[in-house]
Scaffold this motif. Structure first.
Motif, short mmCIF file in Angstrom:
data_model
loop_
_atom_site.label_atom_id
_atom_site.label_comp_id
_atom_site.label_asym_id
_atom_site.label_seq_id
_atom_site.Cartn_x
_atom_site.Cartn_y
_atom_site.Cartn_z
N ASP A 299 0.71 -1.31 0.08
CA ASP A 299 -0.03 0.11 -0.23
C ASP A 299 0.91 1.19 0.07
O ASP A 299 0.36 2.60 0.43
CB ASP A 299 -0.93 -0.11 1.14
N PRO A 301 3.39 2.80 1.84
CA PRO A 301 3.46 3.43 3.29
C PRO A 301 4.22 4.91 3.23
O PRO A 301 5.24 4.69 2.25
CB PRO A 301 3.72 2.52 4.29
N ARG A 326 -9.58 -0.09 -2.32
CA ARG A 326 -8.98 1.44 -2.06
C ARG A 326 -7.65 1.64 -1.35
O ARG A 326 -7.80 0.97 0.09
CB ARG A 326 -9.98 2.10 -1.55
N LEU A 327 -6.67 2.14 -1.56
CA LEU A 327 -5.69 2.12 -0.49
C LEU A 327 -5.78 3.43 0.17
O LEU A 327 -6.36 4.55 -0.22
CB LEU A 327 -4.40 2.29 -1.48
N ASN A 328 -5.18 3.30 1.56
CA ASN A 328 -5.15 4.48 2.35
C ASN A 328 -4.13 5.41 1.72
O ASN A 328 -2.85 5.09 1.07
CB ASN A 328 -4.36 4.14 3.60
N CYS A 329 -4.48 6.68 1.55
CA CYS A 329 -3.75 7.75 0.69
C CYS A 329 -2.46 8.36 1.51
O CYS A 329 -2.62 9.25 2.59
CB CYS A 329 -4.66 8.92 0.71
N SER A 330 -1.72 7.62 1.43
CA SER A 330 -0.37 7.91 2.00
C SER A 330 0.40 8.97 1.11
O SER A 330 0.10 9.48 0.01
CB SER A 330 0.76 6.81 2.31
N THR A 364 -6.36 4.44 -5.90
CA THR A 364 -5.80 5.99 -5.63
C THR A 364 -7.17 6.81 -5.43
O THR A 364 -7.08 7.86 -5.34
CB THR A 364 -4.90 6.56 -6.56
N LYS A 366 -8.92 7.75 -3.13
CA LYS A 366 -9.03 8.72 -1.92
C LYS A 366 -8.18 9.82 -2.02
O LYS A 366 -8.35 10.73 -1.48
CB LYS A 366 -8.83 7.62 -0.54
N CYS A 367 -7.06 9.56 -2.68
CA CYS A 367 -6.03 10.60 -2.83
C CYS A 367 -6.44 11.63 -3.55
O CYS A 367 -6.10 12.85 -3.54
CB CYS A 367 -4.52 10.07 -3.45
N ARG A 374 -3.77 17.94 0.17
CA ARG A 374 -3.08 16.97 0.61
C ARG A 374 -1.68 17.15 0.09
O ARG A 374 -0.66 16.66 1.18
CB ARG A 374 -3.45 15.45 0.07
#
Length: 646
Positions: A299, A301, A326-330, A364, A366-367, A374
């Motif tokens: 993901d 990180p 959906r990946l966490n938006c790092s 992507t 969420k990004c 962001r």
């Protein structure tokens, strides 16, 4: 007798083939593939769409075959099974070349030529290609499926035909697809390479073969990839799309050398701040590379940010991140997709795209919610400072917008200059004319009043002539680079050769003449004022020599014409820096030119007339010649001029 042999062979071939229900013709091969077998397949091609050849663990052999350029065999899918080795005794076409799709199963991919293995540098030579002519121009698709064994490195010249797609599966550390390194050119093409269900490292030798064959799409799917080796001293800017669907994505980015990525597209490096070039230069539209990264367990990180600090944002490489969720938006993820708008700009300029994917993927999603916010929160400048080593390229973000129109700085500067020139004309003309009329009305028979009126007349003409460059653009190649204005989209002026010629020969000459005359008149006014203040007695003596206003005007104008005669005599050719240099060059080659002219005329059977040089110009006048002869002599003469300049 021949007919009986042919019939017997035909019956034997037919007895080895079985027609199956799923439009498949299954043939058990225990004979050499020859032209009779090809004719049998061709004549029976309407009854099946799949040809399945089982060699029963025997060797593949064939004789000379004719090259077909029709679709009777091309539309059939060919399957080859259970080959012990491939023996090639004669020239191609290689039988699978006659079919568009070729599938290989449960065989040893080991080639022999005249009973000699091709898996050594002694036998794998570039002259081997002479037996594999490239007369067959069609592109095949090759699928190396399950059960294949690669006992030793392969000779690249075996694959000396065009591939639309080359797919290979089930590679590992003990069963590698390796090519012998050979600098000989294979003269073939490879559009797309797919490697799947494998464990591998992409070596320099294989990468070299991929690149020199012009492969523009590379896919590694459902595989474990340890390394992509960097290949120096060769152009790697050919890939339009690279897709990595890896089972070990984290390990790959953590442990592998990323030099291949950093320098992959370096020849197409751009200035991310130059929005004009980015949005207007269409030559960049097909130079971008899509890097598709697919993984279900990685993901990106924030702790891995420094692994991607040197991602080539300036080299038109665009990552497309894909995942089944959906990946966490790092910040690492935002860093990779930072220039998604730049890719949209380039996609809008091209008519064909190798990748229809968008950087806005499910992974992507969420990004892209509050994307700009962001970016500010991540503060990439600060994150880059925390990495052990600085980033190789200082630029990393393009802020150009897709729907904005950008112009060159020089273009904006030119536009402002034109506007100011028009304002000077519009405001200066009535002001000077009003002042001139006032002086004429209140005219006193004094020298200084005469000079002031004369100066204003010259200034009026200068202002009027300045209007011409405001509406005419100098851009005809006849006048050379010195008189060629840069193309500017904000330039509203008109242009034609006649207007350019008038501007260069007449307007410029008159404009500089009137400006010079006005300056001379102003100098006389200053001199008169100085004498009136400090040398009054001498001034009275000078005043006794009275000169009327018309004579004074003509005299000053004559000086202005004399000082600017060089503008009227300007040479506009690129190779002519000055009249003096041109004359000197022509004097040096005049005798040589005469000799060549006489020689050429004698060759074409024409009696030459005397060549008369024009004084100090370096040009030759040839009388009594036909238009064809004159054209030929002009070409000879131009070549001599260019030679002398060199």
């Amino acid at each position: 007798m021949f007919v009986l042999v042919f019939v017997a062979l035909f019956i034997r071939i037919e007895s080895n083939c079985i027609q199956k229900e799923n439009a498949t013709l299954k043939c058990f091969i225990d004979f050499t593939i020859d032209q009779n077998f090809v004719e049998f397949i061709k004549n029976s091609s309407e009854s099946f769409s799949i040809l399945d050849l089982d060699f029963q663990n025997s060797s593949y052999t064939q004789t000379d075959l004719e090259i077909y350029d029709d679709d009777s065999l091309w539309k059939i899918k060919l399957i080859i099974r259970n080959v012990a080795r491939f023996e090639i005794f004669h020239a191609p076409p290689f039988f699978p070349q006659l079919f568009f799709e070729n599938y290989f199963y449960d065989s040893q991919i080991d080639f022999y030529y005249k009973n000699q293995t091709l898996s050594s540098n002694k036998t794998c030579r570039s002259n081997l290609f002479k037996s594999f002519p490239n007369s067959y121009k069609r592109f095949n698709s090759i699928y190396l499926k399950t059960g294949l064994i690669f006992p030793r490195p392969l000779c690249p010249f075996i694959y000396s035909f065009n591939f639309k797609l080359f797919s290979i599966e089930n590679l590992n550390s003990t069963n590698k697809f390796e090519l012998i390194y050979n600098t000989g050119k294979t003269f073939t093409n490879l559009n797309k390479l797919i490697i799947q269900k494998s464990t591998l490292s992409l070596s320099k030798i294989n990468l070299y073969e991929i690149i020199i064959r012009g492969c523009d799409q590379l896919e590694i799917k459902n595989s474990i990839l340890y390394e992509i080796e960097y290949l120096e001293h060769i152009n790697q800017n050919i890939f339009k799309a690279i897709s990595l669907d890896l089972l070990n994505m984290k390990q790959f980015w953590s442990l592998s050398d990323k030099k291949w990525l950093i320098f992959m597209n370096e020849n197409y490096r751009i200035n991310l701040l130059d929005c004009y070039v980015i949005t207007r230069r269409h030559s960049q539209q097909n130079k971008k590379t899509d890097l598709v990264l697919t993984s279900s367990d990685y993901d990106y990180p924030d702790r891995d940010f420094c692994l991607f600090k040197d991602f080539p944002h300036t080299d038109l490489v665009f990552p497309i991140i894909e995942a089944p969720f959906r990946l966490n938006c790092s910040c690492t993820l935002i860093w990779l997709i930072l220039n998604w708008e730049l890719r949209d700009i380039l996609n809008g300029q091209q008519t064909y795209s190798y990748s229809n994917r968008s950087m806005k993927t499910q992974a992507t999603e969420k990004c892209f919610q509050d994307f700009e916010l962001r970016i500010k929160l991540c503060n990439f400048d600060n994150l880059l400072k925390k990495c052990p080593e600085p980033r190789l390229q200082p630029q990393y973000q393009c802020k150009c917008k897709n729907n904005f129109k950008y112009y060159k700085k020089e273009c904006v500067k030119l536009f402002i200059e034109l506007i100011f020139m028009l304002l000077i004309f519009l405001l200066g003309t009535p002001l000077i004319i009003t002042t001139l009329i006032t002086l004429i009305i209140k005219y006193k028979n004094e020298k200084i009043h005469k000079l002031m009126i004369i100066e204003l007349i010259f200034e009026s003409f200068s202002i009027l002539l300045m209007f011409f460059p405001c509406i005419v653009r100098m851009n005809h190649p006849y006048f050379g680079e010195l008189y060629s204005d840069d193309v500017c989209e904000l330039d509203f002026r008109i242009s034609s050769f006649k207007l350019n010629l008038i501007n260069a020969k007449i307007i410029n000459f008159l404009l500089y003449t009137f400006i010079t005359s006005a300056n001379l008149t102003n100098l006389l006014i200053i001199f008169y004022s100085f004498m009136d203040i400090f040398r009054l007695d001498q001034l009275k003596v000078i005043q006794k020599f009275g000169v009327s206003m018309p004579y004074a005007f003509i005299l000053i104008l004559s000086f202005g014409l004399l000082f600017n005669m060089d503008n009227f005599m300007t040479c506009y050719f690129d190779f002519c820096e000055s009249i003096k240099d041109l004359a000197k060059s022509m004097k040096l080659i005049r005798l040589q030119t005469r000799g060549i002219v006489h020689g050429q005329l004698s060759m074409i059977g024409t009696r030459p007339e005397p060549a008369t040089p024009i004084a100090d110009s370096g040009f030759l006048v040839l009388d009594g010649l036909s238009p064809q002869t004159g054209t030929r002599l002009s070409s000879i003469y131009s070549n001599m001029v260019n030679y002398q300049n060199k």
